[in-house]
Write a protein that holds these residues in place. Structure first.
Motif, mmCIF file in Angstrom:
data_model
loop_
_atom_site.group_PDB
_atom_site.id
_atom_site.type_symbol
_atom_site.label_atom_id
_atom_site.label_comp_id
_atom_site.label_asym_id
_atom_site.label_seq_id
_atom_site.Cartn_x
_atom_site.Cartn_y
_atom_site.Cartn_z
ATOM 1 N N THR A 57 -18.176 2.542 -6.173
ATOM 2 C CA THR A 57 -17.002 2.607 -6.849
ATOM 3 C C THR A 57 -16.291 3.999 -6.633
ATOM 4 O O THR A 57 -16.849 4.795 -5.853
ATOM 5 N N GLN A 58 -14.968 3.985 -6.867
ATOM 6 C CA GLN A 58 -14.177 5.178 -6.500
ATOM 7 C C GLN A 58 -13.581 5.708 -7.409
ATOM 8 O O GLN A 58 -13.688 6.937 -7.715
ATOM 9 N N GLY A 59 -13.137 4.796 -8.561
ATOM 10 C CA GLY A 59 -12.328 5.396 -9.616
ATOM 11 C C GLY A 59 -13.324 5.328 -11.197
ATOM 12 O O GLY A 59 -12.784 5.595 -12.078
ATOM 13 N N THR A 80 -14.560 2.508 -12.675
ATOM 14 C CA THR A 80 -14.545 1.205 -13.298
ATOM 15 C C THR A 80 -15.865 0.327 -13.200
ATOM 16 O O THR A 80 -16.274 -0.255 -14.118
ATOM 17 N N ALA A 81 -16.328 0.274 -11.880
ATOM 18 C CA ALA A 81 -17.461 -0.461 -11.440
ATOM 19 C C ALA A 81 -18.598 0.305 -12.452
ATOM 20 O O ALA A 81 -19.721 -0.469 -12.731
ATOM 21 N N THR A 83 -13.409 -2.878 -4.298
ATOM 22 C CA THR A 83 -12.805 -2.741 -2.791
ATOM 23 C C THR A 83 -11.676 -1.893 -2.578
ATOM 24 O O THR A 83 -10.989 -1.675 -3.509
ATOM 25 N N TYR A 84 -12.011 -1.080 -1.626
ATOM 26 C CA TYR A 84 -10.848 -0.115 -1.389
ATOM 27 C C TYR A 84 -10.329 -0.058 0.392
ATOM 28 O O TYR A 84 -10.795 -1.037 0.978
ATOM 29 N N ASP A 113 -7.995 -6.519 -6.705
ATOM 30 C CA ASP A 113 -6.613 -6.502 -7.346
ATOM 31 C C ASP A 113 -5.953 -7.221 -6.492
ATOM 32 O O ASP A 113 -6.028 -7.300 -4.947
ATOM 33 N N THR A 125 -6.905 -8.825 1.315
ATOM 34 C CA THR A 125 -7.955 -8.266 1.308
ATOM 35 C C THR A 125 -8.735 -8.277 -0.032
ATOM 36 O O THR A 125 -9.821 -7.534 -0.550
ATOM 37 N N ASN A 148 -10.752 -8.532 -2.940
ATOM 38 C CA ASN A 148 -12.373 -8.717 -3.529
ATOM 39 C C ASN A 148 -13.184 -8.721 -2.142
ATOM 40 O O ASN A 148 -14.336 -9.208 -2.158
HETATM 41 C C1 LIG Z 1 -6.120 2.682 -2.557
HETATM 42 C C2 LIG Z 1 -6.604 1.602 -3.283
HETATM 43 C C3 LIG Z 1 -7.096 0.534 -2.541
HETATM 44 C C4 LIG Z 1 -7.512 -0.522 -2.790
HETATM 45 N N1 LIG Z 1 -7.453 -1.641 -1.935
HETATM 46 C C5 LIG Z 1 -8.023 -2.973 -2.431
HETATM 47 C C6 LIG Z 1 -8.240 -3.947 -1.672
HETATM 48 O O1 LIG Z 1 -8.193 -3.989 -0.397
HETATM 49 N N2 LIG Z 1 -8.637 -5.082 -2.220
HETATM 50 C C7 LIG Z 1 -8.692 -5.351 -3.445
HETATM 51 O O2 LIG Z 1 -9.385 -6.419 -3.817
HETATM 52 N N3 LIG Z 1 -8.530 -4.112 -4.356
HETATM 53 C C8 LIG Z 1 -8.226 -3.100 -3.762
HETATM 54 N N4 LIG Z 1 -7.939 -2.096 -4.794
HETATM 55 C C9 LIG Z 1 -8.290 -2.396 -6.118
HETATM 56 C C10 LIG Z 1 -9.694 -1.698 -6.794
HETATM 57 O O3 LIG Z 1 -10.680 -2.327 -6.061
HETATM 58 C C11 LIG Z 1 -9.743 -2.051 -8.280
HETATM 59 O O4 LIG Z 1 -8.528 -1.281 -8.874
HETATM 60 C C12 LIG Z 1 -11.067 -1.668 -8.858
HETATM 61 O O5 LIG Z 1 -10.876 -2.109 -10.128
HETATM 62 C C13 LIG Z 1 -11.148 -0.226 -8.815
HETATM 63 O O6 LIG Z 1 -12.727 -0.158 -9.177
HETATM 64 P P1 LIG Z 1 -13.498 1.429 -9.161
HETATM 65 O O7 LIG Z 1 -12.517 2.382 -10.457
HETATM 66 O O8 LIG Z 1 -14.584 1.043 -9.565
HETATM 67 O O9 LIG Z 1 -13.200 2.041 -7.885
HETATM 68 C C14 LIG Z 1 -7.601 -0.941 -4.165
HETATM 69 C C15 LIG Z 1 -7.403 0.304 -4.983
HETATM 70 C C16 LIG Z 1 -6.865 1.458 -4.742
HETATM 71 C C17 LIG Z 1 -6.383 2.360 -5.438
#
Ligand SMILES: Cc1cc2nc3c(=O)[nH]c(=O)nc-3n(C[C@H](O)[C@H](O)[C@H](O)COP(=O)(O)O)c2cc1C
Length: 154
Positions: free
Chosen positions: A9-11, A13-14, A57-58, A93, A99, A101
């Motif tokens: 996770t980064q934010g 939510t996971a 995913t990031y 998202d 990209t 998921n």
């Molecule tokens: C900078 C950034 C890049 C992201 N890149 C992707 C991506 O490439 N593919 C995708 O499906 N979601 C992407 N996301 C959406 C995150 O995966 C989604 O918001 C997820 O719920 C965040 O979970 P977390 O809060 O556990 O990190 C991205 C979100 C951010 C803020």
């Protein structure tokens, strides 16, 4: 045996989804633990057992920072995971349409390649849908429990 939920996770939510899954699992009589991926390597699989990967995913379809090393170790070591069962809950998202998921997809593929058994189909959450990931996590883990219980009864 404890169900281990490995979280990338980064934010946060996971991690929230994983905590909800732990609550449901414990209510249903399982022992469960959420573990952040940065805290261990592939040796977490050494004794086999039941695992859930919960990953966002990031970047450009990348694994979140805290899971990168773990994922790369799996890809380079290709451990024998024939005593492991797994299921993937992926967060993403559709705004990132190219990209979407990808991290969940990558974990699903490498674990399967290493011989682990997929318990249920990968969940694909879309933050752009308006549905809360935690709500979908609660519903999805119910399906995982049903699959696990029917396997045990067979
Ligand atoms: C900078 C950034 C890049 C992201 N890149 C992707 C991506 O490439 N593919 C995708 O499906 N979601 C992407 N996301 C959406 C995150 O995966 C989604 O918001 C997820 O719920 C965040 O979970 P977390 O809060 O556990 O990190 C991205 C979100 C951010 C803020």
């Amino acid at each position: 045996m404890t169900v281990k939920i490995l979280v990338a996770t980064q934010g946060g939510t996971a991690d929230l989804c994983a905590q909800e899954m732990v609550d449901v699992l414990e209510e249903r009589g399982f022992e469960a633990e959420a573990m952040l991926m940065g805290d261990f390597g592939p040796e977490v699989f050494d004794e086999g057992g039941q695992f859930i990967i919960c990953t966002a995913t990031y970047g450009y379809g990348e694994i979140p920072d805290n899971g990168t090393e773990f994922y790369e170790a799996l890809v380079s070591d290709k451990p024998d995971l024939s005593r492991v069962s797994f299921a993937v809950f992926g967060l993403g998202d559709t705004t990132y349409e190219d990209t979407f998921n990808f991290a969940g997809q990558k974990f699903d593929a490498i674990l399967s390649e290493c011989g682990a058994e997929r318990m249920v189909e990968r969940h694909i959450h879309d933050a752009n849908s308006g549905a809360l990931a935690e709500d979908e996590a609660i519903e999805w883990i119910g399906g995982w429990i049903a699959a696990t219980e029917s396997r045990a009864a067979a």
